[in-house]
Enzyme design. Structure first.
Site, mmCIF file in Angstrom:
data_model
loop_
_atom_site.group_PDB
_atom_site.id
_atom_site.type_symbol
_atom_site.label_atom_id
_atom_site.label_comp_id
_atom_site.label_asym_id
_atom_site.label_seq_id
_atom_site.Cartn_x
_atom_site.Cartn_y
_atom_site.Cartn_z
ATOM 1 C CB SER A 186 -6.715 -26.471 -6.400
ATOM 2 O OG SER A 186 -6.202 -25.915 -5.241
ATOM 3 C CE1 TYR A 199 -3.268 -24.298 -10.105
ATOM 4 C CE2 TYR A 199 -3.765 -23.470 -7.808
ATOM 5 C CZ TYR A 199 -3.407 -24.448 -8.922
ATOM 6 O OH TYR A 199 -3.288 -25.698 -8.420
HETATM 7 N N1 NAP Z 1 0.547 -30.764 -5.486
HETATM 8 C C1 NAP Z 1 -0.421 -30.021 -4.822
HETATM 9 O O1 NAP Z 1 -0.408 -29.864 -3.535
HETATM 10 C C2 NAP Z 1 -1.836 -29.844 -5.366
HETATM 11 C C3 NAP Z 1 -2.861 -29.097 -4.699
HETATM 12 C C4 NAP Z 1 -3.904 -28.617 -5.121
HETATM 13 C C5 NAP Z 1 -4.343 -28.991 -6.447
HETATM 14 N N2 NAP Z 1 -3.100 -29.714 -7.138
HETATM 15 C C6 NAP Z 1 -3.603 -30.111 -8.627
HETATM 16 O O2 NAP Z 1 -3.300 -31.546 -8.763
HETATM 17 C C7 NAP Z 1 -2.748 -31.507 -10.192
HETATM 18 C C8 NAP Z 1 -1.251 -32.267 -10.153
HETATM 19 O O3 NAP Z 1 -0.443 -31.611 -9.109
HETATM 20 P P1 NAP Z 1 0.961 -32.210 -9.040
HETATM 21 O O4 NAP Z 1 1.574 -31.246 -7.923
HETATM 22 O O5 NAP Z 1 0.981 -33.340 -8.817
HETATM 23 O O6 NAP Z 1 1.670 -31.840 -10.282
HETATM 24 P P2 NAP Z 1 3.243 -31.809 -10.976
HETATM 25 O O7 NAP Z 1 3.761 -32.594 -9.864
HETATM 26 O O8 NAP Z 1 3.603 -30.601 -11.031
HETATM 27 O O9 NAP Z 1 3.053 -32.500 -12.226
HETATM 28 C C9 NAP Z 1 2.440 -33.684 -12.424
HETATM 29 C C10 NAP Z 1 2.849 -33.949 -14.072
HETATM 30 O O10 NAP Z 1 1.961 -33.293 -14.959
HETATM 31 C C11 NAP Z 1 2.901 -32.851 -16.021
HETATM 32 N N3 NAP Z 1 2.742 -31.565 -16.597
HETATM 33 C C12 NAP Z 1 2.983 -30.276 -16.339
HETATM 34 N N4 NAP Z 1 2.627 -29.595 -17.188
HETATM 35 C C13 NAP Z 1 2.410 -30.122 -18.215
HETATM 36 C C14 NAP Z 1 2.097 -29.738 -19.368
HETATM 37 N N5 NAP Z 1 2.076 -28.350 -19.897
HETATM 38 N N6 NAP Z 1 1.801 -30.790 -20.365
HETATM 39 C C15 NAP Z 1 1.911 -31.990 -20.124
HETATM 40 N N7 NAP Z 1 2.428 -32.444 -19.119
HETATM 41 C C16 NAP Z 1 2.513 -31.515 -17.967
HETATM 42 C C17 NAP Z 1 4.467 -33.102 -15.607
HETATM 43 O O11 NAP Z 1 5.124 -33.340 -16.400
HETATM 44 P P3 NAP Z 1 6.692 -33.397 -16.442
HETATM 45 O O12 NAP Z 1 6.739 -35.146 -16.482
HETATM 46 O O13 NAP Z 1 7.362 -32.832 -17.463
HETATM 47 O O14 NAP Z 1 7.153 -32.889 -15.297
HETATM 48 C C18 NAP Z 1 4.345 -34.019 -14.541
HETATM 49 O O15 NAP Z 1 4.574 -35.373 -14.863
HETATM 50 C C19 NAP Z 1 -2.613 -30.146 -10.854
HETATM 51 O O16 NAP Z 1 -3.667 -29.805 -11.420
HETATM 52 C C20 NAP Z 1 -2.625 -29.245 -9.804
HETATM 53 O O17 NAP Z 1 -3.176 -28.014 -9.881
HETATM 54 C C21 NAP Z 1 -1.943 -29.876 -6.740
#
Ligand code: NAP
Length: 262
Positions: A186, A199
């Site tokens: 991130s 985080y």
């Molecule tokens: N979104 C952003 O703007 C952003 C920015 C910077 C970095 N990131 C990083 O990018 C990655 C993905 O972000 P996202 O926003 O796409 O994530 P998200 O929508 O919150 O979650 C994506 C998937 O991960 C699964 N998940 C979450 N916790 C879990 C656990 N404990 N065990 C197994 N599966 C789990 C969720 O499961 P469910 O199917 O149960 O919901 C969902 O299917 C993360 O590492 C985040 O830190 C995101």
């Protein structure tokens, strides 16, 4: 004569500087016009191996990677928490891309899940691992002591998962001398980020781990990268007006939540 030599010398230096910047501009334009430049041949990702494994693949960024990798001709293993989301995503990927999909339901906040994952991945030629799963317990900024007590879960989900999944899959990549590991970090990993300290530190771990591991395994043909995603593109931080607005909102937020901070 000395004057003429000096003049020629400076012209040469000037030309060299222009050349260096021209090359830099051309290389930079590759990042902007990816479609025209075709940085990698279409077969590149598929050449890494038959399968790609994506953690946190049931929604968001992980789901998007799963679709794109399947579109590139790889079969995909989706690992995530909620079975219904996994099944729906798997059906959609199979229907739209024709690639094979396996699903593994698990919770990465636990640390006793890796034997089961290892068993389910047995026999697959895995060319790509996307360590995408990650959690941010609370979107609101908070001081460390006022954060929800999910320390162990966060460490397991954001750090242990990356290390253990890499350990499981890197071994076979090493013996095939081929593979790609992408760690989704991130923008908050790039510098210490108060009020999101745990985080941001967990994402900084991914950055350091990826860089060090790449140095260890580069010669073995394995590519290991971290990607630094952010909600806000970095250029906005160069805008004075934006910085003022951000600061005003932040001060206002702190005032309204004064009771939360020491
Ligand atoms: N979104 C952003 O703007 C952003 C920015 C910077 C970095 N990131 C990083 O990018 C990655 C993905 O972000 P996202 O926003 O796409 O994530 P998200 O929508 O919150 O979650 C994506 C998937 O991960 C699964 N998940 C979450 N916790 C879990 C656990 N404990 N065990 C197994 N599966 C789990 C969720 O499961 P469910 O199917 O149960 O919901 C969902 O299917 C993360 O590492 C985040 O830190 C995101």
């Amino acid at each position: 004569i000395m004057g003429e030599v000096l003049e020629q010398f400076f012209i040469l230096v000037g030309l060299l500087v222009c050349l260096v910047y021209l090359v830099k501009c051309v290389r930079f334009s590759k990042c902007i016009f990816l479609r025209f430049w075709k940085v990698l041949p279409r077969s590149f990702l598929k050449s890494m191996g038959q399968w790609a494994v994506i953690t946190g693949a049931g929604a968001g960024i992980g789901k998007a990677y799963s679709f794109e990798l399947a579109r590139q001709g790889l079969n995909v293993v989706l690992i995530s928490r909620t079975l219904e989301k996994l099944q729906a995503t798997a059906t959609e990927i199979e229907r739209t891309t024709g690639s094979s999909v396996k699903i593994i339901q698990t919770d990465f906040t636990k640390d006793d899940i890796y034997e089961d994952i290892k068993e389910k991945l047995k026999g697959l030629e895995i060319g790509i691992l996307v360590n995408n799963v990650g959690m941010l317990p609370d979107l609101l900024p908070r001081h460390f002591l006022n954060s929800p007590d999910e320390i162990q879960s966060l460490i397991h989900c954001n750090i242990t998962s990356v290390v253990k999944m890499t350990q499981l899959i890197l071994k076979q990549m090493e013996s095939r001398r081929k593979g790609l590991i992408l760690n989704i970090s991130s923008g908050v990993a790039l510098f210490p980020w108060p009020i999101y300290s745990l985080y941001s530190a967990s994402k900084a771990f991914m950055r350091t781990f990826s860089k060090a591991l790449q140095a260890e395994y580069k010669a073995k043909g394995i590519i290991i990268q971290a990607s630094f995603l952010g909600h806000i593109p970095p250029w906005v931080f160069h805008s004075g007006a934006f910085r003022k607005l951000l600061l005003a909102c932040y001060v206002d937020y702190l005032r309204r939540n004064a009771a939360l901070g020491p």
